[in-house]
Design a protein around this motif. Structure first.
Motif, short mmCIF file in Angstrom:
data_model
loop_
_atom_site.label_atom_id
_atom_site.label_comp_id
_atom_site.label_asym_id
_atom_site.label_seq_id
_atom_site.Cartn_x
_atom_site.Cartn_y
_atom_site.Cartn_z
N SER A 1 3.44 1.40 4.41
CA SER A 1 4.25 0.19 4.21
C SER A 1 5.18 -0.09 5.37
N TRP A 2 5.46 0.93 6.19
CA TRP A 2 6.34 0.76 7.33
C TRP A 2 5.61 0.16 8.53
N VAL A 3 4.32 0.28 8.57
CA VAL A 3 3.56 -0.11 9.76
C VAL A 3 2.47 -1.11 9.40
N SER A 4 2.79 -2.02 8.50
CA SER A 4 1.85 -3.08 8.14
C SER A 4 1.84 -4.14 9.23
N ARG A 5 1.01 -5.13 9.07
CA ARG A 5 0.93 -6.18 10.08
C ARG A 5 2.27 -6.90 10.25
N GLN B 1 7.50 3.26 19.16
CA GLN B 1 8.77 3.52 19.84
C GLN B 1 9.88 2.98 18.94
N ILE B 2 10.87 3.82 18.65
CA ILE B 2 11.95 3.44 17.74
C ILE B 2 13.07 2.75 18.52
N ILE C 1 14.32 -1.78 8.23
CA ILE C 1 13.41 -1.71 9.37
C ILE C 1 12.54 -2.96 9.46
N ILE C 2 12.11 -3.24 10.70
CA ILE C 2 11.15 -4.31 10.95
C ILE C 2 10.05 -3.76 11.85
N SER C 3 8.85 -4.27 11.67
CA SER C 3 7.72 -3.86 12.50
C SER C 3 6.65 -4.92 12.38
N HIS D 1 6.21 -0.82 18.80
CA HIS D 1 7.64 -0.61 18.56
C HIS D 1 7.95 -0.75 17.06
N MET D 2 9.05 -0.14 16.65
CA MET D 2 9.61 -0.33 15.32
C MET D 2 11.11 -0.53 15.45
#
Length: 207
Positions: free
Chosen positions: A19-23, A59-60, A140-142, A152-153
């Protein structure tokens, strides 16, 4: 040191929650949850020239928003910095890569490293700021839509201030101005700023 040789903080995307790295990710979150999850996922410093081409790494980036205390005004600037892929777009986020210099010792926690890097970015980008204003982590946003976003995140922090005139920009924050938050959508915003606005609006639905 060149930008390509710079060492930047990264996490393997496969070790992060899906869920953190969805589109298109916009997730309100407590700082403890974010830091604890990233610690368990494991993090490392990777040469930026490699990380920028590796979609398996995120990359955070601390991404810090400035708003008035009531949320009605938000600071924005026009991008003219080293990331040419974002030139001429408007941004509401101050921030940048986390580097080994943000680590006081090898045993530093992820939380301490991120907070140190975030404070350094504020000191580098602003020639004056109100040190007493609280800095709140809001989520967070991604995104995997743009080439920049895919590697990046954003760890989004929010500063709410009673004295916006106490913040003076450095040279990197080109055309730094305060805008009515409701009218920011009229600017040609970078995608991360659109996501960050969505995140702040979820905290302040009346705005």
């Amino acid at each position: 040191m060149s930008k390509e040789q710079e060492q930047v903080l990264c996490i393997n995307r496969k070790r992060l929650p899906q869920s953190w790295v969805s589109r298109r990710t916009v997730l309100p979150m407590h700082f403890y949850t974010f830091a604890d999850t990233c610690t368990k996922a494991g993090f490392s410093f990777v040469r930026r020239g490699i990380a920028e081409e590796d979609r398996q790494k995120k990359q955070i980036i601390p991404y810090i928003l400035l708003q008035t205390a009531d949320g009605s005004m938000t600071a924005a600037y026009n991008r003219q910095g080293s990331e040419k892929r974002l030139h001429e777009l408007w941004s509401i986020g101050i921030g940048g890569h986390i580097n080994p210099e943000d680590t006081a010792m090898e045993t530093d926690s992820f939380k301490n490293i991120l907070e140190t890097g975030m404070q350094r970015e504020l000191d580098e980008e602003l020639i004056q700021r109100v040190t007493g204003d609280p800095i709140e982590f809001i989520g967070i946003i991604s995104e995997d839509i743009t080439p920049v976003g895919s590697v990046h995140m954003g760890a989004v922090f929010l500063i709410r201030t009673q004295t916006p005139e106490g913040y003076l920009p450095g040279d990197e924050l080109h055309r730094f101005t305060w805008h009515a938050t409701q009218t920011l959508c009229q600017l040609d915003l970078e995608l991360w700023s659109e996501l960050a606005l969505e995140l702040t609006n979820s905290l302040n639905p009346a705005l």
